[in-house]
Design a protein around this motif. Structure first.
Motif, PDB file in Angstrom:
ATOM      1  N   UNK A 136     -85.070  10.559  59.876  1.00 18.24           N
ATOM      2  CA  UNK A 136     -85.030  11.962  59.447  1.00 18.24           C
ATOM      3  C   UNK A 136     -85.748  12.885  60.420  1.00 18.24           C
ATOM      4  N   UNK A 137     -86.641  12.357  61.248  1.00 22.75           N
ATOM      5  CA  UNK A 137     -87.377  13.183  62.192  1.00 22.75           C
ATOM      6  C   UNK A 137     -87.007  12.943  63.639  1.00 22.75           C
ATOM      7  N   UNK A 138     -85.907  12.229  63.852  1.00 22.12           N
ATOM      8  CA  UNK A 138     -85.524  11.865  65.212  1.00 22.12           C
ATOM      9  C   UNK A 138     -84.388  12.767  65.703  1.00 22.12           C
ATOM     10  N   UNK A 139     -84.645  13.635  66.687  1.00 25.44           N
ATOM     11  CA  UNK A 139     -83.601  14.547  67.156  1.00 25.44           C
ATOM     12  C   UNK A 139     -82.415  13.845  67.810  1.00 25.44           C
ATOM     13  N   UNK A 140     -82.542  12.564  68.167  1.00 20.66           N
ATOM     14  CA  UNK A 140     -81.403  11.860  68.753  1.00 20.66           C
ATOM     15  C   UNK A 140     -80.434  11.352  67.676  1.00 20.66           C
ATOM     16  N   UNK A 141     -80.823  11.464  66.417  1.00 22.05           N
ATOM     17  CA  UNK A 141     -79.950  11.098  65.301  1.00 22.05           C
ATOM     18  C   UNK A 141     -79.200  12.353  64.872  1.00 22.05           C
ATOM     19  N   UNK A 142     -77.880  12.267  64.688  1.00 24.42           N
ATOM     20  CA  UNK A 142     -77.118  13.449  64.263  1.00 24.42           C
ATOM     21  C   UNK A 142     -77.698  14.077  62.981  1.00 24.42           C
TER      22      UNK A 142
ATOM     23  N   UNK B 252     -82.498   4.343  58.779  1.00 19.53           N
ATOM     24  CA  UNK B 252     -83.889   4.374  58.313  1.00 19.53           C
ATOM     25  C   UNK B 252     -84.805   4.845  59.431  1.00 19.53           C
ATOM     26  N   UNK B 253     -84.724   4.176  60.567  1.00 16.94           N
ATOM     27  CA  UNK B 253     -85.594   4.519  61.672  1.00 16.94           C
ATOM     28  C   UNK B 253     -85.406   3.553  62.818  1.00 16.94           C
TER      29      UNK B 253
END
Length: 159
Positions: free
Chosen positions: A77-83, A63-64
């Motif tokens: 969805x907007x976090x570049x550290x998440x694949x 989620x975040x």
């Protein structure tokens, strides 16, 4: 959506999440497990008992995350550290902006929050929107971000 309607939605989602969390604890005791492990490739989280045997496996949707150091929230969805694959799975959460009319649900930047309780409120809305079984607040270091994962499937491990 008016502020009053949003507040009712938030109250309903928060109460529903509390109920779901109680049921998850009753059935799976995730918070009592000795350790957990996130496999971002398969979007699963495994929970291990005191004997270090996998006891439960959960299908998750990121989620975040909440940063206690900065008091900010970042959508997965907007976090570049998440694949990328997990970011794409979280894209339905942007629909909350259209539903509520509040831009914070579509913000690609980190959002300032008063405290972690507001992160729980965002998580409650996300869990409700996704129709998830509940969530897991993934523990981290004291300064590290706390990741909130929607649980979309859950099963006891067979030994």
């Amino acid at each position: 959506m008016s502020e009053q309607t949003f507040e009712r939605l938030l109250e309903t989602a928060t109460a529903a999440l509390m109920s779901k969390q109680e049921e998850l604890h009753r059935l799976y005791a995730l918070g009592d497990m000795a350790r957990w492990s996130l496999d971002q490739e398969t979007a699963t989280t495994q929970f291990f008992d005191a004997s270090d045997r996998m006891a439960v496996e959960a299908q998750i949707l990121n989620i975040g995350s909440f940063s206690p150091r900065h008091s900010t929230w970042k959508w997965a969805w907007g976090n570049p550290s998440v694949p990328q694959a997990l970011r794409e799975k979280a894209l339905p959460l942007k629909e909350l902006q259209t539903i509520t009319g509040f831009d914070l649900f579509a913000s690609e930047e980190a959002i300032a929050l008063e405290d972690e309780s507001m992160a729980w409120e965002l998580t409650a809305l996300a869990v409700q929107h996704l129709g998830a079984l509940g969530c897991y607040r993934a523990p981290s270091t004291p300064d590290g971000p706390t990741v909130f994962l929607a649980i979309t499937g859950l099963k006891h491990a067979s030994h």
